[in-house]
Design an enzyme around this catalytic site. Structure first.
Site, PDB file in Angstrom:
ATOM      1  N   LYS A 133     -10.555  -0.093  10.447  1.00 53.96           N
ATOM      2  CA  LYS A 133     -10.706  -1.316   9.651  1.00 53.96           C
ATOM      3  C   LYS A 133     -11.034  -2.508  10.546  1.00 53.96           C
ATOM      4  CE  LYS A 133      -7.336   0.049   6.152  1.00 53.96           C
ATOM      5  NZ  LYS A 133      -8.104   0.441   4.986  1.00 53.96           N
ATOM      6  N   ASP A 159       3.143  -3.758   8.102  1.00 54.80           N
ATOM      7  CA  ASP A 159       1.886  -3.042   7.931  1.00 54.80           C
ATOM      8  C   ASP A 159       0.761  -4.065   8.155  1.00 54.80           C
ATOM      9  OD1 ASP A 159      -0.435  -1.941   6.987  1.00 54.80           O
ATOM     10  OD2 ASP A 159       0.358  -1.411   5.011  1.00 54.80           O
ATOM     11  N   HIS A 183       0.873  -1.175   0.000  1.00 52.46           N
ATOM     12  CA  HIS A 183       0.000   0.000   0.000  1.00 52.46           C
ATOM     13  C   HIS A 183       0.911   1.226   0.000  1.00 52.46           C
ATOM     14  CE1 HIS A 183      -2.828   2.955   1.729  1.00 52.46           C
ATOM     15  NE2 HIS A 183      -3.809   2.118   1.432  1.00 52.46           N
ATOM     16  N   GLN A 228      -4.541  -4.683   7.183  1.00 53.05           N
ATOM     17  CA  GLN A 228      -5.554  -5.626   6.694  1.00 53.05           C
ATOM     18  C   GLN A 228      -5.575  -6.929   7.486  1.00 53.05           C
ATOM     19  OE1 GLN A 228      -7.929  -5.009   4.658  1.00 53.05           O
ATOM     20  NE2 GLN A 228      -7.185  -3.103   3.771  1.00 53.05           N
ATOM     21  N   CYS A 241      -4.651   2.377  -3.741  1.00 53.17           N
ATOM     22  CA  CYS A 241      -3.402   2.893  -3.147  1.00 53.17           C
ATOM     23  C   CYS A 241      -2.268   1.897  -3.327  1.00 53.17           C
ATOM     24  CB  CYS A 241      -3.588   3.224  -1.666  1.00 53.17           C
ATOM     25  SG  CYS A 241      -4.817   4.474  -1.368  1.00 53.17           S
TER      26      CYS A 241
END
Ligand code: PMP
Length: 411
Positions: A227, A201, A124, A204, A366
């Protein structure tokens, strides 16, 4: 989770009862932002109604109660991520801010000319642009791991990129486009063997599968509250405690100092050193309620559910001529399904689906370098969560078929 369990969970999410363009809402945009259960909305409301005040400052009852609630939220989120101690968990606005903190604070202190930053082509922009900026400031160089033929990361190419020049590997735990979970533990082991740090990261992954930062063996992990059923404006960054304690502050101001003179200051201990200014107290309380909700459902159950929905979507789309789906098939694939309808712009597909009440995302997500690697400019993306029943996948596929046939009539 069977549809009866999902129906019970859906009753906790008031927004899911609304209609869109006269149709029942089919919300398949959880990867962009999830929805919130009443437990989260109530926790935020209760905070403002009963105890809100600024934290860590005032010597009065409400401030003490707010501080306790804020620190309890920190402990809850730290435990959820498998962090050995809440001291190593910093509240930030979102994953983007957490990743920028790493690139600024750690990057500027540790990177120099010729050092290498390893990213992946699937990152991303939030885990790419901050490292580009760090490279520009320090003279470091960016190297990217490509995809293999099965659209998983090419781990042989990754190992070949590693060298004593590699100072950091920045990688997503789960791709926001391909839905694939990257083998982060394996990636970390190889990176550590050459002395590099591994910053993950987790935007998600954390909402959808069990995360244990200690078991993964990584050095830092960033998540976004919105999220994972939590409020907007709150995220968390876990950093291995000794590393965090060695890092210079990111932002300066109130709350993060020990002593201040006109020309210099000394800084507070961790984690306060990284939380300049008044924090998002109510949002942190809401995020803790979201974490408790996720834990009560069970992260293993949520992950199995997303995987089953992805399998169903992939199976149904395979039966549709003119629809191309991206990402690997397998047990490492979660509930994110990117696709294109041949000859139709993804935005037109998304607009057609919206008119049926089906909310999906269309665009580059993104992840422009990944779009280039896949040979497309953009895709449609459907993404599931614990409130998605199998019927919504059937509605999605029916609506995609309808859109395909509608646009074919104009071709
Ligand atoms: N990383 C990944 C993998 C994401 O999917 C997202 C959100 N699309 C982000 C980072 C950034 O999250 P936020 O916008 O909440 O900072």
């Amino acid at each position: 989770m069977d549809d009866a369990v999902v129906a019970r969970l859906r009753a906790d999410f008031p927004i899911l009862t609304r209609t869109v363009h006269g149709r029942p809402l089919v919300y398949l945009d959880h990867a962009a932002s999830s929805q919130r259960p009443t437990a989260v909305l109530d926790a935020v409301h209760e905070h403002y109604v009963t105890r809100h005040a600024n934290v860590h400052r005032g010597a009065h009852q409400l401030s003490a109660e707010s501080t306790d609630a804020y620190e309890e939220a920190r402990a809850t989120v730290a435990r959820f991520l498998g962090a050995p101690s809440p001291r190593s968990l910093v509240f930030v606005r979102n994953a983007t801010e957490g990743l920028n903190l790493l690139a600024r604070s750690w990057g500027d202190a540790h990177l120099g000319p010729g050092d290498e930053i390893v990213v992946t082509v699937a990152e991303h922009h939030a885990n790419l642009v901050p490292w580009q900026q760090a490279a520009q400031r320090t003279g470091a160089v960016i190297r990217a791991v490509p995809l293999g033929p099965d659209q998983r990361l090419d781990l042989d190419a990754y190992r070949a990129l590693l060298s004593p020049r590699t100072k950091v590997v920045a990688v997503a735990h789960m791709s926001n486009v391909l839905g694939v979970v990257h083998p982060v533990a394996e990636i970390a082991e190889a990176a550590h063997a050459v002395g590099a740090r591994v910053f993950v990261d987790g935007a998600q992954a954390a909402p959808h599968l069990p995360v244990d930062v200690a078991a993964l063996g990584v050095d830092a992990y960033a998540v976004s509250g919105h999220k994972m059923l939590g409020p907007t404006g709150i995220g968390a960054l876990w950093v291995e405690e000794e590393l965090l304690a060695s890092m210079p502050p990111f932002l300066g101001g109130g709350e993060m100092i020990r002593t201040v003179e006109i020309e210099r200051s000394t800084y507070a201990d961790i984690p306060m050193r990284f939380e300049a200014g008044t924090p998002a107290v109510a949002e942190a309380v809401g995020l803790a309620a979201a974490v408790r909700y996720l834990e009560a459902v069970g992260m293993e159950a949520i992950w199995r559910h997303d995987r089953a929905l992805a399998d169903l979507a992939l199976e149904r789309f395979a039966e549709l001529d003119g629809v191309r789906v991206f990402g690997p098939v397998g047990s490492d694939r979660g509930g994110i399904v990117p696709f294109v309808v041949e000859g139709v712009h993804p935005h037109d597909v998304a607009t057609a689906l919206d008119s049926e009440g089906v909310a999906v995302r269309a665009g580059h997500h993104c992840a422009q370098p990944l779009m280039r690697a896949l040979g497309v400019q953009s895709t449609v993306r459907a993404s599931t969560h614990l409130t998605t029943p199998t019927s919504e996948i059937e509605t999605l596929v029916r609506a995609v078929r309808g859109a395909r046939d509608f646009f074919a009539a104009f071709a």
